[in-house]
Design an enzyme around this catalytic site. Sequence first.
Site, mmCIF file in Angstrom:
data_model
loop_
_atom_site.group_PDB
_atom_site.id
_atom_site.type_symbol
_atom_site.label_atom_id
_atom_site.label_comp_id
_atom_site.label_asym_id
_atom_site.label_seq_id
_atom_site.Cartn_x
_atom_site.Cartn_y
_atom_site.Cartn_z
ATOM 1 N N CYS A 79 51.905 15.586 50.844
ATOM 2 C CA CYS A 79 51.581 15.454 49.419
ATOM 3 C C CYS A 79 52.238 16.580 48.599
ATOM 4 C CB CYS A 79 50.066 15.398 49.223
ATOM 5 S SG CYS A 79 49.614 14.689 47.629
ATOM 6 N N HIS A 167 48.430 10.953 52.866
ATOM 7 C CA HIS A 167 47.640 11.882 53.689
ATOM 8 C C HIS A 167 47.389 11.289 55.076
ATOM 9 C CE1 HIS A 167 46.581 14.948 50.668
ATOM 10 N NE2 HIS A 167 46.727 13.960 49.811
ATOM 11 N N GLU A 169 45.907 12.734 57.489
ATOM 12 C CA GLU A 169 44.694 13.310 58.078
ATOM 13 C C GLU A 169 43.422 12.570 57.714
ATOM 14 O OE1 GLU A 169 45.296 15.598 54.160
ATOM 15 O OE2 GLU A 169 46.500 14.541 55.661
#
Length: 509
Positions: A79, A167, A169
């Site tokens: 990001c 993202h 994660e």
Amino acid sequence: MNEKIIILDFGSQYTQLIARKIRELNVYCEIHSYNKLPELDRTIKGVVLSGSPFSVRDKNTLIPDLKNIKGFFPLLGICYGAQYLVHYYNGKVMPSDKKEYGRANLKFIAPGNKLFKGIPQGTQVWMSHGDTITKIPNNYKVIASTSEVKYGAYKIDNEETYGLQFHPEVYHTTDGMKILKNFVADICGCSMQWTPESFIESTIHELKEKIGDDKVIHGLSGGVDSTVCATLLHKTIGKNLFCIFVDNGLLRKYEFEKVLAVYKKMGLNVTGVEAKSTFYKKLKGVSEPEKKRKTIGKEFIEVFEQEAKKIKGVKWLSQGTIYPDVIESVSVKGPSATIKSHHNVGGLPEKMNLSIVEPLKLLFKDEVRRVGKSLQIKDEILKRHPFPGPGLGIRILGEVTEEKIKILQEVDDIYIEGLKEHNLYELVWQAAAILLPVRSVGVMGDERTYDYVVALRAVSSTDGMTADWVHLPYQFLSNISNAIINKVKGVNRVVYDISSKPPATIEWE
């Protein structure tokens, strides 16, 4: 540590999550502020640049020093990190014209790319950015796109440097763990052998080197962190570990006696100190939350110090500090002076001239539990809900009195035992009963009552940084409410807290 991944933090709410996901792959990693680089040695296998609430286009944007990182270590920008690597190296980042928040699907994935090995086209990813990359430098190649975001991911030619505008994660990125695994295993070459067992082995070795035959004192609380910490030290130095368990009068019903018995059964060298009357005396007339915390903390230090003085030749104080405590004490904009007052035994080292040892300071809460399991600590301790250092003192809003403590202990006991009986305890991360400084009118039999209101709270969380309220069954709440009102004299109303964190905190004070 023989190998690690370094995460440079730009203030993203997801930074800890990146670390947790990488550790789930049995790879050790550390979070460092973007402007405080660690020593770049051979143990570092790769570097991740986190997201950020800031924009790379801001006048005072956060600029890391990558001159000895980019091109030298495998690098993954996520990001903000990805946008920074474009913006700073002569690409273009502009405000998004279209909404780029939420679920999206990768319609294009470049074949033969290591980062996306085994990732199917159409896989779901999670976008969360206000800016977007509109032009990449000449030596950057697009390796993934969505229908809205052309530069969803890129790689720099002749470098193991990658950028992701989504993202990996977060839970909503379906193959996020696979992408992170491709990065740490295939691109960084990590062996993925950082397990609870390897942590125990290396920590015991380090503790032996550090402490030798010295004596260590440790304040036990009955919680997971302090117990795992004590067990690790006991395994290392045996009877040279002196544990002190203080009854501050703010523990749960019968907790002091029960937990002390468990510790003795575990073979720990532990002394129980009953000090409730001195705590009650000091808390008289104190109602402001932070003042209460400080009063409880200060009194704990005094009781602990008196007890510790009886042990001759102590050189070390052990603390159950864990990784979130360490991270929370440093902000992206620079070091912060405060660690939450209930996490650590502040003030003792200066007064007692002791060195500090913190065996768990590299671990997240769930990792502490896994280490505890490997140390064969029983579930009655390991699966206990977190309990605040000041105990019921911050679950009684307003002044703490012995009468209020007895009322809350009874309420708490009915609630917690009820959760266990109905197999709900392990579905909840933390449950609490709070005695409110409010009285309400009620009717019991033919009489009107004017008694206390209690609030019940139950949240789900992984490490306490964020939390959702738990949707406990209505029938269970109804039964518990009836049991509390019928059995606890002084309470005539029960409410259930349905706030999440943020914006509400888990504890009320």
